[in-house]
Write an enzyme that holds these catalytic residues in place. Sequence first.
Site, PDB file in Angstrom:
ATOM      1  N   LYS A   1       0.511  -1.094   0.291  1.00 38.77           N
ATOM      2  CA  LYS A   1       0.064  -0.325   0.072  1.00 38.77           C
ATOM      3  C   LYS A   1       0.724   1.380   0.128  1.00 38.77           C
ATOM      4  O   LYS A   1       1.516   1.559   0.873  1.00 38.77           O
ATOM      5  CB  LYS A   1      -1.049   0.010   1.335  1.00 38.77           C
ATOM      6  CG  LYS A   1      -1.916   0.880   1.351  1.00 38.77           C
ATOM      7  CD  LYS A   1      -2.729   1.213   2.118  1.00 38.77           C
ATOM      8  CE  LYS A   1      -1.632   2.294   3.236  1.00 38.77           C
ATOM      9  NZ  LYS A   1      -2.102   3.489   2.302  1.00 38.77           N
TER      10      LYS A   1
ATOM     11  N   GLU B   1       9.882  15.983  15.439  1.00 47.47           N
ATOM     12  CA  GLU B   1       9.533  16.256  13.814  1.00 47.47           C
ATOM     13  C   GLU B   1       9.105  16.674  13.303  1.00 47.47           C
ATOM     14  O   GLU B   1       7.787  16.559  13.535  1.00 47.47           O
ATOM     15  CB  GLU B   1      10.210  14.991  13.347  1.00 47.47           C
ATOM     16  CG  GLU B   1      10.556  14.455  11.396  1.00 47.47           C
ATOM     17  CD  GLU B   1      10.201  12.984  11.495  1.00 47.47           C
ATOM     18  OE1 GLU B   1       9.222  12.525  11.553  1.00 47.47           O
ATOM     19  OE2 GLU B   1      10.424  13.116  10.973  1.00 47.47           O
TER      20      GLU B   1
HETATM   21  N1  LIG Z   1      13.451   5.610   8.751  1.00 43.76           N
HETATM   22  C1  LIG Z   1      12.988   5.353   6.994  1.00 43.76           C
HETATM   23  O1  LIG Z   1      14.071   4.935   6.725  1.00 43.76           O
HETATM   24  C2  LIG Z   1      11.772   6.911   6.760  1.00 43.76           C
HETATM   25  C3  LIG Z   1      12.340   6.796   5.246  1.00 43.76           C
HETATM   26  C4  LIG Z   1      10.896   7.651   5.165  1.00 43.76           C
HETATM   27  C5  LIG Z   1       9.862   8.838   6.217  1.00 43.76           C
HETATM   28  N2  LIG Z   1      10.114   8.144   6.989  1.00 43.76           N
HETATM   29  C6  LIG Z   1       8.678   9.170   8.006  1.00 43.76           C
HETATM   30  O2  LIG Z   1       7.802   8.652   6.985  1.00 43.76           O
HETATM   31  C7  LIG Z   1       7.412  10.067   7.777  1.00 43.76           C
HETATM   32  C8  LIG Z   1       6.654  10.718   6.544  1.00 43.76           C
HETATM   33  O3  LIG Z   1       5.620  10.020   5.459  1.00 43.76           O
HETATM   34  P1  LIG Z   1       4.182   9.994   5.702  1.00 43.76           P
HETATM   35  O4  LIG Z   1       3.939  10.996   5.844  1.00 43.76           O
HETATM   36  O5  LIG Z   1       3.676   8.849   4.577  1.00 43.76           O
HETATM   37  O6  LIG Z   1       3.944   8.671   7.151  1.00 43.76           O
HETATM   38  P2  LIG Z   1       2.960   8.351   8.122  1.00 43.76           P
HETATM   39  O7  LIG Z   1       2.854   7.098   8.869  1.00 43.76           O
HETATM   40  O8  LIG Z   1       1.781   9.659   7.719  1.00 43.76           O
HETATM   41  O9  LIG Z   1       1.940   7.246   6.604  1.00 43.76           O
HETATM   42  C9  LIG Z   1       2.974   6.530   5.816  1.00 43.76           C
HETATM   43  C10 LIG Z   1       2.218   4.665   5.212  1.00 43.76           C
HETATM   44  O10 LIG Z   1       1.702   4.709   6.139  1.00 43.76           O
HETATM   45  C11 LIG Z   1      -0.047   4.298   5.995  1.00 43.76           C
HETATM   46  N3  LIG Z   1      -0.711   4.325   7.532  1.00 43.76           N
HETATM   47  C12 LIG Z   1      -0.913   5.618   9.091  1.00 43.76           C
HETATM   48  N4  LIG Z   1      -1.909   5.635   9.658  1.00 43.76           N
HETATM   49  C13 LIG Z   1      -1.681   3.557   9.267  1.00 43.76           C
HETATM   50  C14 LIG Z   1      -2.096   2.778  10.446  1.00 43.76           C
HETATM   51  N5  LIG Z   1      -2.805   3.078  11.695  1.00 43.76           N
HETATM   52  N6  LIG Z   1      -2.028   1.801   9.424  1.00 43.76           N
HETATM   53  C15 LIG Z   1      -1.358   0.991   8.594  1.00 43.76           C
HETATM   54  N7  LIG Z   1      -1.189   2.137   7.766  1.00 43.76           N
HETATM   55  C16 LIG Z   1      -1.250   3.666   7.738  1.00 43.76           C
HETATM   56  C17 LIG Z   1      -0.283   5.672   5.606  1.00 43.76           C
HETATM   57  O11 LIG Z   1      -1.347   5.861   4.566  1.00 43.76           O
HETATM   58  C18 LIG Z   1       1.597   5.689   4.536  1.00 43.76           C
HETATM   59  O12 LIG Z   1       1.026   4.808   3.378  1.00 43.76           O
HETATM   60  C19 LIG Z   1       8.083  11.169   8.462  1.00 43.76           C
HETATM   61  O13 LIG Z   1       7.762  10.954   9.800  1.00 43.76           O
HETATM   62  C20 LIG Z   1       9.589  10.466   8.223  1.00 43.76           C
HETATM   63  O14 LIG Z   1      10.716  10.172   9.569  1.00 43.76           O
HETATM   64  C21 LIG Z   1      11.358   7.483   8.004  1.00 43.76           C
END
Ligand SMILES: NC(=O)c1ccc[n+]([C@@H]2O[C@H](COP(=O)([O-])OP(=O)(O)OC[C@H]3O[C@@H](n4cnc5c(N)ncnc54)[C@H](O)[C@@H]3O)[C@@H](O)[C@H]2O)c1
Length: 486
Positions: free
Chosen positions: A178, A390
Amino acid sequence: MTLSILHHYIAGEFVDSSKRFDNINPVNGQRICQVAEADKKQVNQAVMAAKEALRGPWGSMSVQQRAALLHKVADGIEARFDEFVAAEMRDTGKSLQQASSIDIPRGAANFRVFADMVKTAGSECFHTDTPDGKGALNYSLPKPLGVVAVIAPWNLPLLLLTWKLAPALAAGNCIVAKPSEETPSSATLLAEVMHEAGIPPGVFNLIHGFGPNSAGEYLTSHAHIDAITFTGESRTGSAIMRAAAEHVKPLSFELGGKNAAIIFDDADFDAAVEGTARSAFTNGGQVCLCTERVYVHSSLFERFVAALKQKAEAMKIGWPTDADTDMGPLISFEHRNKVLSYYKLAAEEGATFVTGGSVPEFGDERDQGAWVQPTLITGLSEDARCVKEEIFGPIAHISSFDTEEQAVALANNSKYGLAAAIWTQDISRGHRVARQMEAGMIWVNTWYLRDLRTPFGGVKMSGIGREGGQHSLNFYAEPSNICIKL
Ligand SMILES: NC(=O)c1ccc[n+]([C@@H]2O[C@H](COP(=O)([O-])OP(=O)(O)OC[C@H]3O[C@@H](n4cnc5c(N)ncnc54)[C@H](O)[C@@H]3O)[C@@H](O)[C@H]2O)c1
Ligand SMILES: O=C/C=C/C=C(\O)C(=O)O
């Protein structure tokens, strides 16, 4: 004008949903297309298709055959390179330079590196002595986890989706993926490429939707998912952990960060300024590894702040298609509101704004987009929320230190532990300080220099496990030990 619709890819077919959501271009706020939103029934169909495919040709395919198919997928990405670049830019507003030099090339590279690595992977074997003198043979047999749920974020959409897909498929798993609701386009193109490459039906399934009470949650709480690999916010990681807890399954988490850069008095000044500007503002600060806390030796502080201000103000914030654009908009209005709320909070917490702090004015359709100014602030205490939380935008707080011990303590004073950058020409100090960092990845006199074989991941609230090279393959295949009495 009828908008195109992005479909799911389930059991080798592209399918629609009755429910759909809009995909918005953050450059100007215009609708790009509609996207099918998977319901519980469709998520179940995808999971069961993946389960079924494990017992099909994919499960009996040799490593060589699987690797050859993954190379064909990489060929397909490269053949449609411009389409992928355009799709990624449309969904995210990122610059042509970033999409064409990092995001899409890594999409193909991720498949190639793991297709090659899995062909040469070995496993353990021990010759065991036994009392009867005849001995025994112990060997380990790596087996795929089964059906893997892959959940990806919006900041490096194709790069981070394929960074998980490639090793998971190379290890023989089947996938239900997803992508973020913010960036459905390149993932859908990838499904087309997988289909054309001949990945058997059900091996790779793609569903679109949101997190809570939508496709993401339906997927992570599904009983027939055998493992979850997730990249996103730390609080989402906690939610997914709760959803997955009942069925106890392996988790790989790449989460948030609040990364520090430390500039020592003997640093190569110009390199440190250039590198810190890049680590603060790449992709509009929307990279997990980006620097949001800058610690500069007191002897350099004023000069460094002035030089970083100059770099920030020289950046071209412009049309993604312009070759010299350094920064585009943020991913969405929601995320821009979050970043702007921190700009406001910084002022309330008493920050001095060195540059930025607001929204650029273009006088054209970009004024309807999700743009912010690159921002540098100083003067906050280490307890300020803008120094602790963050923000995930083009903003960094700069403060000073006097001793190496102070710099290490400042950098480590965070609930996160993803990455750090150290700038010093004393290489012994580089080694010494790097070893003391409470972070998974430390760069010395550079930033985001990548070797795909190295362990990638964070400590503390920044994640669980490591991706990269054998570390990925160790997650996506678990060994059974077989003991043969001789
Ligand atoms: N450590 C790493 O390698 C890395 C890499 C990229 C981004 N990030 C982190 O990701 C964040 C930004 O990305 P974002 O806004 O897409 O993150 P997010 O957590 O909002 O969403 C990420 C994914 O998770 C899904 N999701 C959200 N809630 C969920 C749930 N309850 N159950 C299942 N899936 C769910 C979303 O639809 C999306 O596909 C920042 O905190 C960044 O630091 C970390
Ligand atoms: O936003 C986070 C970036 C992650 C980058 C990688 O996982 C990589 O370069 O392999």
